[in-house]
Design an enzyme around this catalytic site. Structure first.
Site, PDB file in Angstrom:
ATOM      1  N   LYS A 126       0.974  -1.330  -0.109  1.00 26.05           N
ATOM      2  CA  LYS A 126      -0.007   0.016   0.100  1.00 26.05           C
ATOM      3  C   LYS A 126       0.936   1.370   0.066  1.00 26.05           C
ATOM      4  CE  LYS A 126      -4.439   1.149   0.298  1.00 26.05           C
ATOM      5  NZ  LYS A 126      -5.574   0.381   0.039  1.00 26.05           N
ATOM      6  N   ASP A 166      -7.043   4.331  -4.396  1.00 26.80           N
ATOM      7  CA  ASP A 166      -7.672   4.346  -3.188  1.00 26.80           C
ATOM      8  C   ASP A 166      -8.211   5.283  -3.018  1.00 26.80           C
ATOM      9  OD1 ASP A 166      -7.933   2.015  -0.723  1.00 26.80           O
ATOM     10  OD2 ASP A 166      -7.448   4.055   0.311  1.00 26.80           O
TER      11      ASP A 166
END
Ligand code: NDP
Ligand code: 2IT
Length: 445
Positions: A126, A166
């Site tokens: 991430k 995201d």
């Protein structure tokens, strides 16, 4: 708390001081997995859990860029390469002022288990930045994305690490970052997913997280002989995930009555139909306006500064951000007759809230299972890029539905407890086993 969990968490907290979101995500997983590890000592001996909470690599970098006034701005960029035992690091990029190392480590940690559940060969990662895209011009967003990628490109690649979107990162940002990667590296590869359809993107990827969460909820409802027909649903957020949850629930005969953003929630008891959703998409994705404007246009209720959990519903889909459902919110949902919660967002329910759902034995699908359709379809985008081919909408949607049903099966396999399915336990153990076995097979890595 179990003593072995407590001891483990003390070490994690000492080693990662102040990272409260990371502690929260680790604790939930460890609580599920510790009893399983006690029964399977090979994982204990190989110290798999101890290894899994230590990222393989953390990259933190400076992102300088020039705003429209000619002033220099400096943000911080991150990429957490958490675990690559079963495939290249894979996971989104978040651009939001609240981004910290702790938040990205929690998201990367969750991603490892989620990606393992998808059946596809993807490790977990991430990244992101504390950059706030809100109120910035397209030119400023482009300048930021170019500077961000100028540094990030050293660490990623189609077989190494494949970022995606995201919060705050959608098609526009992926485009600017892909352009910069291609320019610097002089190569056209599938280094990012969520790309535009003309330049390597996959059909259904924009829809995938929302559709997938709805398919997962449908699987949960099936276990009770139920469907979406006639169900009233509340959804939080109004971004990518929320929008396609609304679309799919409507197609399946349910009614969504709420949406929200960080300023407040709208309540439309007549339901958000296709026409209203088209308006929301234009408002949020093109005008980049506030959800309050929906209430003004459709003359419905708007509650400023509030989440939508107090509105009566059968099913709830938290799809905004972490820790948006407190213990009290969870209790309110249950008291109002809510039978299902499927998490579009990552870790939207606090641990106390999760306890309320489990104690009341409602159908509760945690994010790493329920929202895995997004990254799964990213995996399908990677496959199509490798083959230099693209599949039809129907083909990708069929594969997505199959993957969500497989994830549901895995949760049932490891989470069944009499006639109750603990999807938290199921998702954590199923996600763990595949990665843990791969780590053992590959030696001390
Ligand atoms: P978007 O940026 O498209 O939309 C985010 C939405 O959530 C906006 O409505 C935003 O409101 C709201 N929101 C963001 N932060 C906060 C906050 N701190 N408090 C209240 N509301 C907030 O993001 P996505 O729809 O892509 O992501 C939503 C959630 O889904 C995230 O948790 C993400 O991690 C998760 N997710 C996303 C996937 C994807 O493929 N995109 C895949 C799997 C999970 P505002 O406009 O006011 O900021
Ligand atoms: O949280 C997530 O799974 C995502 N933001 C999507 C990641 C991806 O690589 O598609």
């Amino acid at each position: 708390m179990d003593k072995s969990v407590e001891e483990f968490m003390t070490k994690v907290k000492d080693k990662n001081p102040g990272e409260k979101e990371f502690h929260q995500a680790v604790q939930e997983v460890v609580e599920s997995i510790m009893p399983y590890i006690q029964k399977n000592p090979k994982y204990k001996k190989a110290k798999i859990l101890e290894r899994m909470v230590e990222p393989e690599r953390v990259i933190i970098f400076r992102v300088p860029w020039l705003d429209d006034k000619g002033e220099i701005q400096i943000n911080r960029g991150y990429r957490i390469q958490m675990n690559s035992a079963i495939g290249p690091y894979k996971g989104g990029l978040r651009f939001h002022p609240s981004v910290t190392l702790s938040i990205l480590k929690f998201l990367a940690f969750e991603q490892v288990f989620k990606n393992s559940l998808t059946t596809l060969p993807m490790g977990g990662g991430k990244g992101g930045s504390d950059f706030d895209p809100k109120g910035k011009t397209d030119n400023e967003v482009m300048k930021f994305c170019q500077s961000f990628m100028t540094e990030l490109q050293r660490y990623i690649g189609s077989d190494t690490d494949v970022p995606a979107g995201d919060i705050g990162v959608g098609g526009r940002e992926i485009g600017f970052m892909f352009g910069q990667y291609r320019k610097i590296r002089n190569e056209f590869t599938g280094v990012l997913t969520g790309k535009g359809l003309n330049w390597g993107g996959s059909l259904i990827r924009p829809e995938a997280t929302g559709y997938g969460a709805t398919y997962f909820a449908q699987e949960m409802l099936k276990t009770k002989g139920e469907s979406f027909k006639g169900k009233t649903c509340v959804v939080s957020g109004s971004g990518n995930v929320a929008q396609y949850i609304v679309e799919k629930i409507h197609q399946l005969g349910g009614k969504v009555v709420t949406l929200s953003d960080s300023s407040g929630s709208i309540y439309d008891p007549s339901g958000i139909d296709e026409k209203k959703l088209t308006y929301v998409m234009e408002l949020k994705n093109v005008q980049r306006g506030r959800i309050k404007e929906y209430a003004e246009k459709y003359k419905c209720e708007y509650v400023s500064g509030k989440t939508p959990w107090h509105f009566k519903c059968d099913c709830a889909f938290p799809s905004a951000t972490q820790n948006e459902i407190s213990k009290e919110d969870a209790q309110t949902l249950v008291d109002n007759g809510c039978i299902l919660v499927a998490e579009g967002a990552n870790m939207p329910t606090t641990p106390e809230g999760v306890e309320v759902f489990i104690e009341n034995k409602i159908l509760y699908g945690p994010g790493k299972a329920a929202n895995a359709g997004g990254v799964a379809t990213s995996g399908l985008e990677m496959s199509q890029n490798s083959m230099r081919m693209s599949w039809s909408r129907e083909e990708v949607d069929k594969k997505l539905q199959w993957i969500m049903s497989q994830i549901h099966n895995s949760c049932v396999k490891y989470g069944k407890d009499g006639d109750f399915v603990n999807y938290v336990k199921g998702a954590n153990i199923a996600g763990f086993v595949k990665v843990a076995d791969a780590m053992i097979d590959q030696g001390l890595i």
